[in-house]
Enzyme design. Structure first.
Site, PDB file in Angstrom:
ATOM      1  N   GLU A 134       0.849  -1.208   0.000  1.00 23.27           N
ATOM      2  CA  GLU A 134       0.000   0.000   0.000  1.00 23.27           C
ATOM      3  C   GLU A 134       0.882   1.255   0.000  1.00 23.27           C
ATOM      4  O   GLU A 134       0.604   2.221  -0.723  1.00 23.27           O
ATOM      5  CB  GLU A 134      -0.934  -0.004   1.223  1.00 23.27           C
ATOM      6  N   CYS A 198      -8.867   2.648   8.191  1.00 26.14           N
ATOM      7  CA  CYS A 198     -10.225   2.269   7.805  1.00 26.14           C
ATOM      8  C   CYS A 198     -11.026   1.797   9.023  1.00 26.14           C
ATOM      9  O   CYS A 198     -10.455   1.402  10.042  1.00 26.14           O
ATOM     10  CB  CYS A 198     -10.197   1.208   6.715  1.00 26.14           C
TER      11      CYS A 198
HETATM   12 FE1  SF4 Z   1      -7.671  -3.073   4.242  1.00 28.07          FE
HETATM   13 FE2  SF4 Z   1      -9.671  -1.850   5.536  1.00 28.07          FE
HETATM   14 FE3  SF4 Z   1      -9.904  -2.413   2.939  1.00 28.07          FE
HETATM   15 FE4  SF4 Z   1      -9.958  -4.354   4.762  1.00 28.07          FE
HETATM   16  S1  SF4 Z   1     -11.485  -2.709   4.517  1.00 28.07           S
HETATM   17  S2  SF4 Z   1      -8.818  -4.366   2.827  1.00 28.07           S
HETATM   18  S3  SF4 Z   1      -8.485  -3.612   6.260  1.00 28.07           S
HETATM   19  S4  SF4 Z   1      -8.450  -1.000   3.854  1.00 28.07           S
END
Ligand code: SF4
Length: 291
Positions: A134, A198
């Protein structure tokens, strides 16, 4: 042993989506050899399950460009849930290769916030784990996106912008990030912060704090490269500093540590966002049966 299972357990939405997309992509291009540029999500069990469907993960520590160079003609290619350098899509098109972008929409949103800041003429400071896919994806957006760790010694000589945009990886620890933002603010008071952690990561981190206080051990379940699982582990160690905290992938990891569990009567199990619920449940059953 009595076990307590943290809530939530199982995949986050981004992981569920990436796996579903990858499986239907493979079905659509069943005659083509199918490769993921890395691990679709950071969990070894998921990687080997996908392999059974003919979806091969290229996890060698080489660049994605070098991986693409090695692909056979006519390969079908999958980009992981963590995001990628969009220039790679052009490279695949130039080689007449079909591809699937399985980037999590939340990671995509974080990327578009960075793009907007760049378009507005801002410099960007990115707080992320070096070399995590990322982070690599976000740094590839523009040369004016700088990794925080690279600036720590002399931020002011690189960041001339009085109001730089500060973004972060989606799976960092909320507590760690507050400290870093504070440090940046001390050097550049006008910095504009956008916490991109997130919701799925946040609720799992909050769940660590809600684990019962009377447990003797905590099991954190996830892949060795899973950023959000590593953060859960660090948080559990910090929050339950006197307890035994174990980082495991599956139920087979329990046997080698059985001796260390002597005297433990109650434990808690918490899992990362890319850990299959089936694996967590197998661990629970095994711990339930220990004594
Ligand atoms: Fe990553 Fe959050 Fe997306 Fe899950 S919801 S893949 S933890 S960014």
């Amino acid at each position: 042993m009595k076990t307590y299972l943290a809530n939530p357990s199982g995949y986050c939405q981004g992981v569920s989506r990436a796996i579903a997309l990858a499986l239907s992509f493979k079905k659509k291009y069943q005659d083509k050899p199918c490769y993921v540029l890395g691990a679709l999500v950071h969990n070894e069990t998921v990687t080997s399950e996908l392999n059974k469907y003919g979806i091969i993960s290229l996890t060698e520590k080489i660049s994605n460009v070098d991986k693409i160079k090695k692909l056979p003609k006519g390969a079908a290619v999958i980009f992981t849930a963590h995001g990628h350098d969009k220039k790679l899509e052009e490279l695949l098109k130039s080689k007449d290769m079909v591809y699937l972008d399985a980037t999590c929409p939340i990671v995509e949103l974080s990327a578009s916030n960075i793009k907007k800041a760049i378009k507005d003429g801002r410099q960007v400071i990115y707080v992320g784990t070096p070399n995590h896919p990322e982070t690599v994806a976000m740094l590839s957006i523009d040369k004016e996106v700088y990794l925080y760790q690279d600036l720590m010694d002399d931020m002011k000589s690189v960041i001339k912008d009085k109001t730089p945009f500060v973004s972060s990886q989606t799976t960092l620890s909320t507590y760690e990030l507050e400290d870093i933002f504070k440090k940046i603010k001390e050097v550049i008071p006008g910095a504009i912060f956008q916490k991109e952690i997130c919701q799925e990561t946040k609720i799992r981190q909050a769940a660590v704090k809600k684990l019962p206080n009377d447990v003797d051990a905590v099991f954190v379940v996830g892949g060795k490269d899973s950023s959000n699982t590593k953060k859960l582990y660090e948080l559990a160690k910090k929050h339950f500093s006197t307890l035994k905290i174990f980082y495991i992938l599956n139920e087979h990891d329990i046997d080698p540590i059985k001796d260390k569990l002597k005297g433990c009567l109650k434990c808690a199990i918490i899992s990362g966002a890319s850990t299959p619920l089936t694996e967590t449940m197998k661990i629970k059953v095994k711990l339930d049966e220990i004594w």
